[in-house]
Design a protein around this motif. Structure first.
Motif, PDB file in Angstrom:
ATOM      1  N   LEU A   1      -2.127  -1.144   6.902  1.00  0.00           N
ATOM      2  CA  LEU A   1      -1.326  -0.026   7.232  1.00  0.00           C
ATOM      3  C   LEU A   1      -0.327  -0.253   7.910  1.00  0.00           C
ATOM      4  CD1 LEU A   1      -4.298   2.589   8.034  1.00  0.00           C
ATOM      5  CD2 LEU A   1      -3.507   1.943   5.724  1.00  0.00           C
TER       6      LEU A   1
ATOM      7  N   LEU B   1      -4.717   5.567  11.316  1.00  0.00           N
ATOM      8  CA  LEU B   1      -5.760   5.416  10.666  1.00  0.00           C
ATOM      9  C   LEU B   1      -7.022   6.331  11.220  1.00  0.00           C
ATOM     10  CD1 LEU B   1      -8.039   3.816   8.928  1.00  0.00           C
ATOM     11  CD2 LEU B   1      -8.410   2.150  10.708  1.00  0.00           C
TER      12      LEU B   1
ATOM     13  N   SER C   1      -8.601   6.729   1.413  1.00  0.00           N
ATOM     14  CA  SER C   1      -7.405   6.993   0.877  1.00  0.00           C
ATOM     15  C   SER C   1      -6.428   6.712   1.618  1.00  0.00           C
ATOM     16  CB  SER C   1      -7.405   8.379   0.293  1.00  0.00           C
ATOM     17  OG  SER C   1      -7.316   9.502   1.144  1.00  0.00           O
ATOM     18  N   VAL C   2      -5.027   6.238   1.066  1.00  0.00           N
ATOM     19  CA  VAL C   2      -3.799   5.850   1.768  1.00  0.00           C
ATOM     20  C   VAL C   2      -2.937   7.317   1.919  1.00  0.00           C
ATOM     21  CG1 VAL C   2      -1.804   4.613   1.947  1.00  0.00           C
ATOM     22  CG2 VAL C   2      -3.972   3.574   1.195  1.00  0.00           C
ATOM     23  N   ASP C   3      -2.385   7.427   3.148  1.00  0.00           N
ATOM     24  CA  ASP C   3      -1.356   8.422   3.123  1.00  0.00           C
ATOM     25  C   ASP C   3      -0.111   8.094   3.979  1.00  0.00           C
ATOM     26  OD1 ASP C   3      -2.305   8.716   6.202  1.00  0.00           O
ATOM     27  OD2 ASP C   3      -3.766   9.703   5.840  1.00  0.00           O
TER      28      ASP C   3
ATOM     29  N   SER D   1      -5.763  -1.844  -1.920  1.00  0.00           N
ATOM     30  CA  SER D   1      -5.077  -0.635  -2.077  1.00  0.00           C
ATOM     31  C   SER D   1      -4.650  -0.376  -3.383  1.00  0.00           C
ATOM     32  CB  SER D   1      -3.932  -0.423  -1.001  1.00  0.00           C
ATOM     33  OG  SER D   1      -3.464   0.884  -1.123  1.00  0.00           O
TER      34      SER D   1
ATOM     35  N   ALA E   1       0.751  -1.109  -0.103  1.00  0.00           N
ATOM     36  CA  ALA E   1       0.126  -0.150  -0.044  1.00  0.00           C
ATOM     37  C   ALA E   1       0.935   1.100  -0.047  1.00  0.00           C
ATOM     38  CB  ALA E   1      -0.826  -0.067   1.146  1.00  0.00           C
TER      39      ALA E   1
ATOM     40  N   LEU F   1      -8.562   3.368  -1.206  1.00  0.00           N
ATOM     41  CA  LEU F   1      -8.944   2.017  -0.561  1.00  0.00           C
ATOM     42  C   LEU F   1     -10.300   1.573  -1.314  1.00  0.00           C
ATOM     43  CD1 LEU F   1      -8.165   3.080   3.004  1.00  0.00           C
ATOM     44  CD2 LEU F   1      -6.897   1.499   1.586  1.00  0.00           C
TER      45      LEU F   1
ATOM     46  N   ALA G   1      -4.170   5.849   6.867  1.00  0.00           N
ATOM     47  CA  ALA G   1      -5.273   6.235   5.727  1.00  0.00           C
ATOM     48  C   ALA G   1      -6.591   6.934   6.505  1.00  0.00           C
ATOM     49  CB  ALA G   1      -5.747   4.907   5.247  1.00  0.00           C
TER      50      ALA G   1
END
Length: 356
Positions: free
Chosen positions: A256, A328, A321-323, A296, A187, A193, A263
């Motif tokens: 994650l 989380l 969305s992933v960051d 992801s 990811a 996501l 995320a």
């Protein structure tokens, strides 16, 4: 609302039980068992039906090509010729086995098959370990296992059975193969996501399981699962997990943690049953669906991924969305609430760059 939801999720057994994985993670970190093929295998995720122990993939195949098998995935992925041998195991929660032995037997096969497909693979066969207090106690367990084996077309080829135990217990292991992997290590910040869940089912009367399998056409079940290896082999997805004990929330936390990212999850976007069948939002975010995957994916292919599930009648949606935060956060109606800060508080201990 979100603060109350976050507190309920954090205190749920399905998520708290993931912390038990810190025990084997501590023993295997940096040891031969975590690094070499001689010790490859899965870590049972105590308290539920999910497993850990798999390939490192900040690049997937490239990272695994050195012969090391990283820990933290749905299956152990062992480089083998032009692909990977997949190996996983599942232990059934004792209360579930006692309360519904037939469905527990069915689920033991089903969730292993889901683990293989979650990695972009296809199952080969399963073996079982069954302990019972009598032959009669084993009958419904075996009925369920055989029913699942036939429905999904995956043979039971061996194992161990005893009807002379002071208690009932069940575990199942599976082998499969993958050409290209979907892993928990790939990811990336900027990913979309995607949650895909078969909503054509019902909640179990007692346990937090969404059953969309036992009454379905076997050909449909097999075709629905084929979406995962097809996405992997088409290069459309290389990161994700199947939704296991701990539900969407717990599964996303594990994804994650192993990828070393954070995320934002839009809890209202998660596909969810409607009408009289609808569970509460908290119960749904902790539910274990018979068919559920959290992926992801790169934003430019998210539409193709969603379309692949839609063609099978599987409910799917972009849910966040992933960051790079390693936190989380839950989001709904413009409100945002942190559920877990993995930088400050590990969940499984199988962190990015950790127990490998």
């Amino acid at each position: 609302m979100l603060a109350d939801l976050a507190a309920e999720l954090r205190g749920a057994l399905g998520i708290l039980a993931k912390r038990d994985v810190q025990i084997p993670a501590r023993f295997l970190a940096g040891k031969g068992g975590a690094g070499g093929l001689g010790g490859a295998g899965g870590l049972s995720s105590a308290g539920g039906l999910s497993s850990a122990g798999g390939p490192s993939s900040a690049g997937g195949a490239e990272r695994a090509a050195d012969g090391r098998v990283a820990l933290g995935d749905d299956c152990a992925a062992i480089p083998d010729g032009d692909g990977y041998l997949l190996l996983a195991a599942e232990g059934i929660w004792p209360a579930f086995l006692e309360g519904d032995p037939r469905f527990a037997g069915y689920s033991a096969i089903m969730v292993n098959i889901s683990d293989i497909h979650a990695m972009g693979g296809r199952p080969i066969a399963v073996v079982d370990v069954v302990w019972g207090t009598s032959a009669g106690a084993l009958e419904p367990v075996w009925e369920g296992m055989v029913a699942a084996s036939r429905a999904y077309g995956v043979p039971i080829v061996g194992g161990h059975t005893s009807a002379r135990s002071p208690y009932n217990a069940l575990a199942v292991a599976i082998a499969g193969r993958a050409r290209r992997l979907i892993t928990s290590f790939a990811a990336r910040p900027g990913d979309v996501l995607v949650a895909a869940i078969d909503l054509r089912g019902a909640m179990h009367a007692e346990h937090p399981f969404w059953n969309a399998s036992t009454g379905a056409d076997p050909a449909r079940l097999r075709g629905d699962l084929e979406v995962l290896p097809a996405l992997a082999e088409a290069g459309l997805c290389d990161a994700g997990k199947d939704i296991s004990m701990g539900g969407v929330a717990g599964t996303l936390l594990m994804l994650l943690e192993t990828s070393g990212v954070g995320a934002v999850l839009d809890v209202e976007a998660v596909p969810r049953p409607g009408g009289a069948r609808a569970p509460s939002l908290a119960r749904w975010l902790l539910a274990f669906p018979s068919y559920g995957f959290l992926l992801s994916v790169r934003p430019e292919v998210a539409g193709e991924v969603l379309a692949a599930f839609a063609r099978r009648g599987i409910a799917s949606a972009a849910v966040g969305s992933v960051d790079g935060s390693r936190r989380l956060a839950l989001e709904a109606g413009g409100e945002r609430q942190t559920l877990w800060d993995l930088a400050a508080e590990p969940l499984t201990g199988l962190a990015h760059g950790g127990a490998r």
